[in-house]
Write an enzyme that holds these catalytic residues in place. Structure first.
Site, PDB file in Angstrom:
ATOM      1  N   GLY A 111       1.914   4.576 -11.798  1.00 26.07           N
ATOM      2  CA  GLY A 111       2.476   4.984 -10.517  1.00 26.07           C
ATOM      3  C   GLY A 111       3.697   4.155 -10.193  1.00 26.07           C
ATOM      4  O   GLY A 111       4.355   3.615 -11.079  1.00 26.07           O
ATOM      5  N   CYS A 112       3.981   4.041  -8.939  1.00 24.09           N
ATOM      6  CA  CYS A 112       5.149   3.292  -8.489  1.00 24.09           C
ATOM      7  C   CYS A 112       5.077   1.850  -8.986  1.00 24.09           C
ATOM      8  O   CYS A 112       4.081   1.158  -8.779  1.00 24.09           O
ATOM      9  CB  CYS A 112       5.213   3.312  -6.968  1.00 24.09           C
ATOM     10  SG  CYS A 112       6.542   2.321  -6.281  1.00 24.09           S
ATOM     11  N   PHE A 113       6.133   1.391  -9.645  1.00 23.15           N
ATOM     12  CA  PHE A 113       6.091   0.030 -10.189  1.00 23.15           C
ATOM     13  C   PHE A 113       6.023  -1.032  -9.101  1.00 23.15           C
ATOM     14  O   PHE A 113       5.575  -2.131  -9.340  1.00 23.15           O
ATOM     15  CB  PHE A 113       7.219  -0.251 -11.177  1.00 23.15           C
ATOM     16  CG  PHE A 113       8.610   0.170 -10.798  1.00 23.15           C
ATOM     17  CD1 PHE A 113       9.120   0.037  -9.524  1.00 23.15           C
ATOM     18  CD2 PHE A 113       9.432   0.702 -11.769  1.00 23.15           C
ATOM     19  CE1 PHE A 113      10.415   0.418  -9.214  1.00 23.15           C
ATOM     20  CE2 PHE A 113      10.738   1.086 -11.478  1.00 23.15           C
ATOM     21  CZ  PHE A 113      11.222   0.943 -10.181  1.00 23.15           C
TER      22      PHE A 113
END
Length: 168
Positions: free
Chosen positions: A9-11
Site C-alpha cells: 500500500g502507501c509507502f
C-alpha cells in the site's frame, strides 16, 4: 548489511514500523516492479508505469533477521487484498514481497504458508512473492513522511491499525 524490499500500500504507512526497529540502518520510500526508469510520483499515480509503491530496508542481519522483517511486514498489510491496501486502491498499492536471493524467496514462501495456515484470515493470502526489480527512491518529500507530517500520517494509518488490531 542486507536489503529487503516490500510493497504494502502507501509507502508512507510502511516506513515507521520498520524504521523504529533495532538493526535497521535505513528505510527508503520508492518505486519498483515496473517498466519506467526513474519514475516520478506523478508518473506512478497514472498507473501506467507498472510500479508499486514500496520500501527498501537496509538492515543488519546480525541484529534483525529477514524472517523477523517478514513478521513485521505481515502485520502492516491486508494479505487478502490483491487490488490495493485499505483506502489505497490499484496496482501501485498491491502487496508484494520482492526477494533479492533464493534464500529470501524461500523464507518469504515459508512465512506466507505459515500465515495461511494460522487461521487469522478467512480468505486466501494473495500477497505475491516476486523477484526484485530495480528500486527507485521516491522524491525527498516522501522520505520519513511519518516524522514530517505526523497528523496526516496518523489519519492514513488509522484505517490500517483498526483492521490489523483484529487480526494480530
Amino acid at each position: 548489511m542486507e536489503r529487503a524490499i516490500f510493497a504494502g500500500g502507501c509507502f508512507w504507512c510502511m516506513v515507521q514500523p520498520f524504521d523504529t526497529q533495532p538493526g535497521i540502518y535505513s528505510v527508503t520510500s520508492g518505486y519498483t516492479g515496473g517498466h519506467t526508469v526513474n519514475p516520478t510520483y506523478e508518473e506512478v499515480c497514472t498507473k501506467e508505469t507498472g510500479h508499486t509503491e514500496a520500501i527498501e530496508i537496509i538492515f543488519d542481519e546480525n541484529v534483525i533477521s529477514y524472517p523477523e522483517l517478514l513478521a513485521i511486514y505481515w502485520q502492516q498489510t491486508d494479505p487478502t487484498d490483491a487490488f490495493g491496501q485499505f483506502q489505497d486502491r490499484g496496482d501501485s498499492y498491491r502487496p508484494v514481497i520482492y526477494y533479492l536471493s533464493e534464500e529470501q524467496k524461500e523464507q518469504a514462501e515459508i512465512s506466507k504458508q505459515a500465515l495461511a495456515e494460522s487461521g487469522r484470515f478467512d480468505q486466501p493470502i494473495v500477497t505475491t512473492i516476486e523477484a526484485a526489480h530495480p528500486f527507485y527512491p521516491a522524491e525527498m518529500y516522501h522520505q520519513d513522511y511519518y516524522k514530517k507530517n505526523p497528523e496526516n500520517y496518523a489519519r492514513n494509518h488509522a484505517l490500517r491499525a483498526a483492521f490489523l488490531a483484529g487480526k494480530w
